[in-house]
Scaffold this motif. Structure first.
Motif, mmCIF file in Angstrom:
data_model
loop_
_atom_site.group_PDB
_atom_site.id
_atom_site.type_symbol
_atom_site.label_atom_id
_atom_site.label_comp_id
_atom_site.label_asym_id
_atom_site.label_seq_id
_atom_site.Cartn_x
_atom_site.Cartn_y
_atom_site.Cartn_z
ATOM 1 N N SER A 43 57.128 47.213 44.986
ATOM 2 C CA SER A 43 56.016 47.363 45.494
ATOM 3 C C SER A 43 55.438 48.962 45.734
ATOM 4 O O SER A 43 55.938 49.552 46.230
ATOM 5 C CB SER A 43 55.683 46.052 46.220
ATOM 6 O OG SER A 43 55.787 46.220 47.547
ATOM 7 N N GLY A 46 48.494 50.877 47.410
ATOM 8 C CA GLY A 46 47.078 52.077 46.907
ATOM 9 C C GLY A 46 47.647 53.272 47.150
ATOM 10 O O GLY A 46 47.819 53.381 48.108
ATOM 11 N N SER A 66 52.036 44.177 38.316
ATOM 12 C CA SER A 66 50.525 44.539 37.892
ATOM 13 C C SER A 66 50.122 45.513 38.604
ATOM 14 O O SER A 66 50.723 45.788 39.331
ATOM 15 C CB SER A 66 50.050 42.812 39.338
ATOM 16 O OG SER A 66 50.741 43.868 40.885
ATOM 17 N N GLY A 67 48.818 45.652 38.322
ATOM 18 C CA GLY A 67 48.233 47.274 38.904
ATOM 19 C C GLY A 67 49.388 48.275 37.655
ATOM 20 O O GLY A 67 49.067 47.480 36.463
ATOM 21 N N GLN A 68 49.227 49.603 38.325
ATOM 22 C CA GLN A 68 48.923 50.523 37.852
ATOM 23 C C GLN A 68 50.087 51.724 38.315
ATOM 24 O O GLN A 68 49.249 51.774 39.262
ATOM 25 C CB GLN A 68 47.159 51.172 37.371
ATOM 26 C CG GLN A 68 47.036 52.691 36.146
ATOM 27 C CD GLN A 68 46.143 52.779 35.529
ATOM 28 O OE1 GLN A 68 45.600 52.612 35.828
ATOM 29 N NE2 GLN A 68 46.496 53.401 34.813
ATOM 30 N N GLU A 84 50.580 50.228 32.686
ATOM 31 C CA GLU A 84 50.082 49.070 32.816
ATOM 32 C C GLU A 84 50.868 47.335 32.949
ATOM 33 O O GLU A 84 51.471 47.684 32.351
ATOM 34 C CB GLU A 84 48.192 49.352 32.336
ATOM 35 C CG GLU A 84 47.585 50.210 32.223
ATOM 36 C CD GLU A 84 46.725 50.192 31.437
ATOM 37 O OE1 GLU A 84 45.974 49.300 31.290
ATOM 38 O OE2 GLU A 84 45.839 51.251 31.839
ATOM 39 N N ASN A 101 50.517 55.870 42.802
ATOM 40 C CA ASN A 101 49.864 54.463 41.997
ATOM 41 C C ASN A 101 48.430 54.988 43.127
ATOM 42 O O ASN A 101 47.712 55.209 44.234
ATOM 43 C CB ASN A 101 50.308 53.801 43.461
ATOM 44 C CG ASN A 101 49.522 52.825 43.590
ATOM 45 O OD1 ASN A 101 48.215 52.595 42.441
ATOM 46 N ND2 ASN A 101 49.472 51.178 43.435
ATOM 47 N N ARG A 103 45.536 54.093 42.460
ATOM 48 C CA ARG A 103 44.440 52.789 42.523
ATOM 49 C C ARG A 103 44.243 52.246 44.152
ATOM 50 O O ARG A 103 45.099 53.294 44.515
ATOM 51 C CB ARG A 103 45.094 51.766 41.563
ATOM 52 C CG ARG A 103 44.471 52.530 39.719
ATOM 53 C CD ARG A 103 43.426 53.052 39.169
ATOM 54 N NE ARG A 103 43.342 53.109 38.206
ATOM 55 C CZ ARG A 103 42.908 52.055 37.172
ATOM 56 N NH1 ARG A 103 43.468 51.467 37.284
ATOM 57 N NH2 ARG A 103 42.810 53.109 35.498
ATOM 58 N N ASP A 104 43.830 51.363 44.226
ATOM 59 C CA ASP A 104 43.124 51.506 45.014
ATOM 60 C C ASP A 104 43.913 50.139 45.120
ATOM 61 O O ASP A 104 44.945 49.399 46.509
ATOM 62 C CB ASP A 104 41.944 50.270 45.548
ATOM 63 C CG ASP A 104 40.794 51.782 45.351
ATOM 64 O OD1 ASP A 104 41.120 52.295 46.205
ATOM 65 O OD2 ASP A 104 39.995 51.226 45.533
ATOM 66 N N GLU A 105 44.217 49.147 44.502
ATOM 67 C CA GLU A 105 45.379 47.762 44.193
ATOM 68 C C GLU A 105 47.500 48.400 44.111
ATOM 69 O O GLU A 105 47.508 49.357 43.198
ATOM 70 C CB GLU A 105 45.315 46.825 42.892
ATOM 71 C CG GLU A 105 46.148 46.037 42.154
ATOM 72 C CD GLU A 105 46.253 45.660 40.875
ATOM 73 O OE1 GLU A 105 46.461 44.353 40.619
ATOM 74 O OE2 GLU A 105 45.106 45.923 39.888
ATOM 75 N N GLU A 106 47.635 47.253 44.799
ATOM 76 C CA GLU A 106 49.063 47.924 44.546
ATOM 77 C C GLU A 106 50.202 47.130 43.294
ATOM 78 O O GLU A 106 48.830 46.377 42.445
ATOM 79 C CB GLU A 106 49.578 46.300 45.808
ATOM 80 C CG GLU A 106 51.186 46.492 46.212
ATOM 81 C CD GLU A 106 51.513 45.369 46.726
ATOM 82 O OE1 GLU A 106 52.324 45.753 47.847
ATOM 83 O OE2 GLU A 106 51.384 44.222 46.590
ATOM 84 N N MET A 107 50.510 48.468 43.564
ATOM 85 C CA MET A 107 51.310 47.665 42.135
ATOM 86 C C MET A 107 52.538 47.080 42.148
ATOM 87 O O MET A 107 53.069 47.941 43.128
ATOM 88 C CB MET A 107 51.654 49.406 41.705
ATOM 89 C CG MET A 107 52.681 48.863 40.174
ATOM 90 S SD MET A 107 54.554 48.744 40.429
ATOM 91 C CE MET A 107 54.995 49.840 41.239
#
Length: 144
Positions: A43, A46, A66-68, A84, A101, A103-107
């Motif tokens: 993991s 973000g 999940s995530g990007q 993605e 990463n 993005r805000d979301e965890e990858m």
């Protein structure tokens, strides 16, 4: 004489990789005595990144769950791609790479390598000058 093979279930635990990111306990030489592969869930929170690195002499395969994640790769980390959820990435032996990463979301990804040792083949590299301005403000995830 026949050898008895025991199946092993691995649950819980994990470690922070030298290359950045958190790796859940998985299949490796250390966890189950694997001799030819390593498989973990990784993991990357973000707005964090890994450290530039390569896996000496070993192939890697990644499946983004999940995530990007953006991946800088190749000589001098000159090449760039975006993965993605559902994308697979193959990294040949000795190829430098760096996950980021933005993005805000965890990858979250599943990472497999032909090196059964969790961290032995990881070789950290310097961040190339052309990425300093863009990435020095992005912290390394879970520094070891």
């Amino acid at each position: 004489m026949e050898t008895t093979v025991e199946c092993v279930v691995v649950r819980g635990g994990g470690y922070e990789g030298r290359q950045g990111g958190t790796f859940a306990a998985g299949i490796s030489a250390q966890s189950v005595g694997a001799r030819g592969l390593c498989l973990h869930r990784m993991s990357l929170p973000g707005h964090t990144r890994g450290r530039p690195h390569l896996h000496a002499g070993h192939e890697s395969a990644i499946l983004v769950l999940s995530g990007q994640v953006e991946v800088w790769h190749g000589a001098g980390l000159a090449d760039h791609l975006v993965l993605e959820a559902g994308d697979y990435l193959f990294i040949p032996p000795d190829v430098p790479h760096l996950p980021v990463n933005t993005r805000d979301e965890e990858m979250v990804a599943v990472v497999a390598r032909t090196d059964p040792d969790e961290q032995e083949g990881v070789q950290l590299l310097d961040l190339p000058r052309h990425l300093h301005a863009a990435l020095t403000a992005v912290p390394v995830a879970s520094p070891a």
